[in-house]
Design a protein around this motif. Structure first.
Motif, PDB file in Angstrom:
ATOM      1  N   SER A   9     -82.212 -47.585  -7.319  1.00 26.30           N
ATOM      2  CA  SER A   9     -80.772 -48.241  -7.716  1.00 26.30           C
ATOM      3  C   SER A   9     -80.387 -49.416  -6.665  1.00 26.30           C
ATOM      4  CB  SER A   9     -79.792 -47.264  -7.284  1.00 26.30           C
ATOM      5  OG  SER A   9     -80.086 -46.031  -8.209  1.00 26.30           O
ATOM      6  N   ILE A  13     -79.520 -53.659  -7.705  1.00 29.72           N
ATOM      7  CA  ILE A  13     -78.450 -54.161  -7.043  1.00 29.72           C
ATOM      8  C   ILE A  13     -79.024 -55.531  -6.544  1.00 29.72           C
ATOM      9  CG2 ILE A  13     -76.644 -54.189  -5.345  1.00 29.72           C
ATOM     10  CD1 ILE A  13     -76.617 -51.203  -5.750  1.00 29.72           C
ATOM     11  N   CYS A  16     -79.938 -58.649  -8.794  1.00 29.03           N
ATOM     12  CA  CYS A  16     -78.906 -59.428  -9.359  1.00 29.03           C
ATOM     13  C   CYS A  16     -79.325 -60.936  -9.184  1.00 29.03           C
ATOM     14  CB  CYS A  16     -77.565 -59.113  -8.995  1.00 29.03           C
ATOM     15  SG  CYS A  16     -76.895 -57.527  -9.436  1.00 29.03           S
ATOM     16  N   MET A 175     -79.806 -56.592 -27.990  1.00 25.65           N
ATOM     17  CA  MET A 175     -79.501 -56.273 -26.486  1.00 25.65           C
ATOM     18  C   MET A 175     -78.520 -56.909 -26.080  1.00 25.65           C
ATOM     19  SD  MET A 175     -81.757 -54.440 -25.563  1.00 25.65           S
ATOM     20  CE  MET A 175     -83.128 -53.515 -26.279  1.00 25.65           C
ATOM     21  N   SER A 177     -75.615 -56.229 -27.317  1.00 23.61           N
ATOM     22  CA  SER A 177     -74.614 -55.154 -27.380  1.00 23.61           C
ATOM     23  C   SER A 177     -74.356 -54.486 -25.976  1.00 23.61           C
ATOM     24  CB  SER A 177     -74.826 -54.067 -28.301  1.00 23.61           C
ATOM     25  OG  SER A 177     -76.126 -53.579 -28.268  1.00 23.61           O
ATOM     26  N   ILE A 178     -75.377 -54.478 -24.986  1.00 23.86           N
ATOM     27  CA  ILE A 178     -75.331 -54.184 -23.672  1.00 23.86           C
ATOM     28  C   ILE A 178     -75.449 -55.157 -22.544  1.00 23.86           C
ATOM     29  CG2 ILE A 178     -76.690 -51.894 -24.280  1.00 23.86           C
ATOM     30  CD1 ILE A 178     -79.174 -53.122 -22.879  1.00 23.86           C
ATOM     31  N   GLY A 180     -72.923 -56.294 -21.100  1.00 19.19           N
ATOM     32  CA  GLY A 180     -72.021 -55.938 -19.998  1.00 19.19           C
ATOM     33  C   GLY A 180     -72.777 -55.137 -19.162  1.00 19.19           C
ATOM     34  N   VAL A 181     -73.773 -54.454 -19.198  1.00 27.23           N
ATOM     35  CA  VAL A 181     -74.283 -53.542 -18.406  1.00 27.23           C
ATOM     36  C   VAL A 181     -75.836 -54.481 -17.699  1.00 27.23           C
ATOM     37  CG1 VAL A 181     -76.032 -51.526 -17.819  1.00 27.23           C
ATOM     38  CG2 VAL A 181     -73.996 -51.610 -19.550  1.00 27.23           C
ATOM     39  N   PRO A 184     -75.193 -58.524 -15.469  1.00 28.10           N
ATOM     40  CA  PRO A 184     -75.297 -58.833 -14.189  1.00 28.10           C
ATOM     41  C   PRO A 184     -76.469 -58.659 -13.429  1.00 28.10           C
ATOM     42  CG  PRO A 184     -73.258 -57.443 -14.809  1.00 28.10           C
ATOM     43  CD  PRO A 184     -74.236 -57.609 -15.906  1.00 28.10           C
ATOM     44  N   ILE A 185     -77.364 -57.828 -13.983  1.00 28.17           N
ATOM     45  CA  ILE A 185     -78.848 -57.895 -13.389  1.00 28.17           C
ATOM     46  C   ILE A 185     -79.579 -58.926 -13.643  1.00 28.17           C
ATOM     47  CG2 ILE A 185     -80.944 -56.218 -13.347  1.00 28.17           C
ATOM     48  CD1 ILE A 185     -78.865 -54.146 -14.453  1.00 28.17           C
TER      49      ILE A 185
ATOM     50  N   TYR B   4     -71.695 -50.477  -9.637  1.00 29.67           N
ATOM     51  CA  TYR B   4     -72.989 -50.222  -9.061  1.00 29.67           C
ATOM     52  C   TYR B   4     -72.629 -48.990  -7.915  1.00 29.67           C
ATOM     53  CZ  TYR B   4     -74.980 -54.035 -11.495  1.00 29.67           C
ATOM     54  OH  TYR B   4     -75.410 -55.053 -12.201  1.00 29.67           O
ATOM     55  N   LEU B   8     -74.147 -45.252  -8.031  1.00 29.94           N
ATOM     56  CA  LEU B   8     -74.649 -44.493  -6.958  1.00 29.94           C
ATOM     57  C   LEU B   8     -74.028 -43.384  -6.846  1.00 29.94           C
ATOM     58  CD1 LEU B   8     -75.452 -47.259  -4.497  1.00 29.94           C
ATOM     59  CD2 LEU B   8     -77.043 -45.836  -5.736  1.00 29.94           C
TER      60      LEU B   8
END
Lengths: 308, 181
Positions: A9, A13, A16, A175, A177-178, A180-181, A184-185, B4, B8
């Motif tokens: 995770s 982050i 990004c 893709m 469609s995603i 928003g998720v 940012p990555i 994020y 988490l």
């Protein structure tokens, strides 16, 4: 296992992305601008004819709207088609969408409402100058921008006809469609341009703009689901059968969703695998079929008489 | 960034709840036939609704089989211009975590998808396809929530444009018959 999930995770982050390094030979740079910003009179009827004669006011004015990340270049071939055949019954306005043809930063900061602004501005100026016969032509993202304005009845009785070329209502790349998720990555998406195209298309597409594009096409799709009425305006949709940007099923949604006072709109499925098949300049290869498709649609738009 | 932090926190909660529970290893005492409604939401596109039939045999600890049908005719296409389409699916589910009150499963779906374009103008656009999807599913009592990925989806050149890759599905498995060996 739990630690692995946390590490993964945190890596997401940290991954990004920031903005890309931009070469000065790209449209994305501040050095290169769309020509219409420097010489608007060569692109906009409102700038070329600030005091139109009665004869000019009654000519058909075509407002040509380009697609996402593109520029006025997308409709240069229509201008040449009109000039080379001395078609003097029509005038062409090539509008530059807001946020486009300027720089990566300006593109990134723009919303789809900003993109739409230049269509409204040119239409309003033409009406104020007294032009009476207006046709809208859109390619790709230019189409949902026009449709959204038609839905709110932005245009008056001066708008007679609309042509949509490879409208994007359903994206080919699902893709989106995603975005928003995943956006940012990723930060931005690099597009694969042919040689020469980097001066007329943005190479880097910030995720913020992809999110705007996604919002726009979802909004217009819902308008179509609820009936998008266009009254007496004539509409023709041309859609490539294979298209890596606008899924061919977009044409089905338009056919089902647009209501007129005269019945169904005209939809023609085109035997092509090009996105915006009317733009052939700078394509790596162009077949005779591609040229014939382009000619047919340009002739339809300009009412150019020819023997089929 | 806020999303994020929420992500988490969510991962932490799931891990905590898993560590507090104890996995059940018992073999099903009965074979169970269940039916129930399903609500499917394709991420970025349509709602479709339908039903499921599920069979859990008693001789297999963690496997179950099922059939699902859902259609936009009972969802987004009700009194709208959304495309009418149907999804027929056979599936096999494996419960990789099995607790008394809830189970986590991985589900393999294979099936057939059909889209009705309602005009000959679109006869050259594909309107049916085989489907293959993988799903992660969480069951709480008779309620079931899944997130899935369609391996076969439209890309503008192949496949059906309105078959999107990601979807969520909510279902209920209401036991209607139990068999004791």
């Amino acid at each position: 296992m739990k630690n692995l999930i946390y590490i993964f995770s945190i890596l997401i982050i940290l991954s990004c992305s920031s903005d890309p390094e931009i070469d000065t030979n790209l449209l994305d740079s501040v050095e290169i601008l769309d020509s219409s910003l420097l010489n608007p009179e060569n692109y906009l009827v409102s700038a070329k004819y600030p005091n139109p004669t009665e004869e000019e006011k009654n000519k058909k004015v075509i407002i040509a709207v380009h697609g996402f990340s593109a520029s006025t270049f997308e409709w240069d071939e229509l201008r040449r088609f009109i000039e080379n055949r001395n078609i003097d019954t029509v005038l062409l306005s090539q509008v530059l969408l807001g946020g486009h043809g300027r720089s990566y930063e300006e593109f990134k900061a723009s919303s789809y409402e900003d993109w739409q602004e230049s269509i409204k501005a040119e239409y309003d100026k033409l009406i104020a100058l007294g032009f009476t016969d207006i046709t809208l032509v859109g390619s790709s993202t230019g189409c949902p921008l026009i449709l959204d304005l038609l839905n709110i009845k932005y245009f008056g009785k001066e708008l007679k006809e609309v042509f949509l070329i490879d409208p994007i209502i359903v994206p080919s790349d699902k893709m989106l469609s995603i975005v928003g998720v995943a956006g940012p990555i990723l930060g931005y998406v690099e597009s694969d341009l042919s040689e020469g195209e980097e001066k007329y298309w943005y190479k880097y597409r910030p995720y913020e703009t992809l999110k705007e594009l996604n919002s726009l096409i979802i909004k217009v799709r819902k308008q179509l689901e609820d009936n998008l009425g266009i009254g007496d305006v004539k509409m023709t949709v041309y859609k490539s059968l294979k298209d890596d940007a606008a899924d061919p099923v977009s044409a089905v949604l338009l056919y089902k969703g647009i209501k007129t006072n005269y019945g169904k709109i005209n939809v023609e499925m085109i035997d092509s695998d090009l996105h915006v098949f009317t733009r052939l300049d700078l394509r790596p290869t162009v077949s005779e079929k591609d040229k014939s498709n382009q000619f047919k649609v340009f002739a339809d738009i300009t009412n150019f008489a020819y023997i089929r | 960034m806020k999303k994020y932090i929420i992500l988490l926190a969510f991962i932490y909660l799931i891990n905590t709840s898993i560590s507090l529970s104890e996995e059940t290893e018992s073999i099903n005492e009965k074979s169970i036939l269940s039916v129930g409604p399903i609500i499917n939401k394709s991420v970025g596109l349509y709602w479709s609704n339908g039903f499921l039939v599920n069979y859990t045999p008693n001789n297999l600890k963690r496997l179950s089989y099922g059939f699902r049908f859902h259609t936009t005719r009972l969802g987004s296409a009700i009194s709208s211009n959304a495309i009418q389409q149907e999804n027929y699916i056979l599936n096999v589910a494996y419960e990789f975590l099995k607790y008394e009150n809830y189970q986590s499963s991985v589900i393999l779906n294979a099936g057939y998808f059909y889209s009705d374009y309602e005009s000959d103008i679109f006869k050259d656009i594909p309107n049916s396809t085989m489907t293959l999807a993988l799903e992660l599913s969480q069951s709480f009592s008779i309620y079931n929530l899944s997130f899935g990925y369609n391996f076969i989806h439209g890309d503008g050149s192949n496949g059906i444009g309105t078959l999107y890759p990601f979807y969520f599905q909510f279902g209920m498995k209401i036991p209607i018959k139990e068999y004791i060996k």
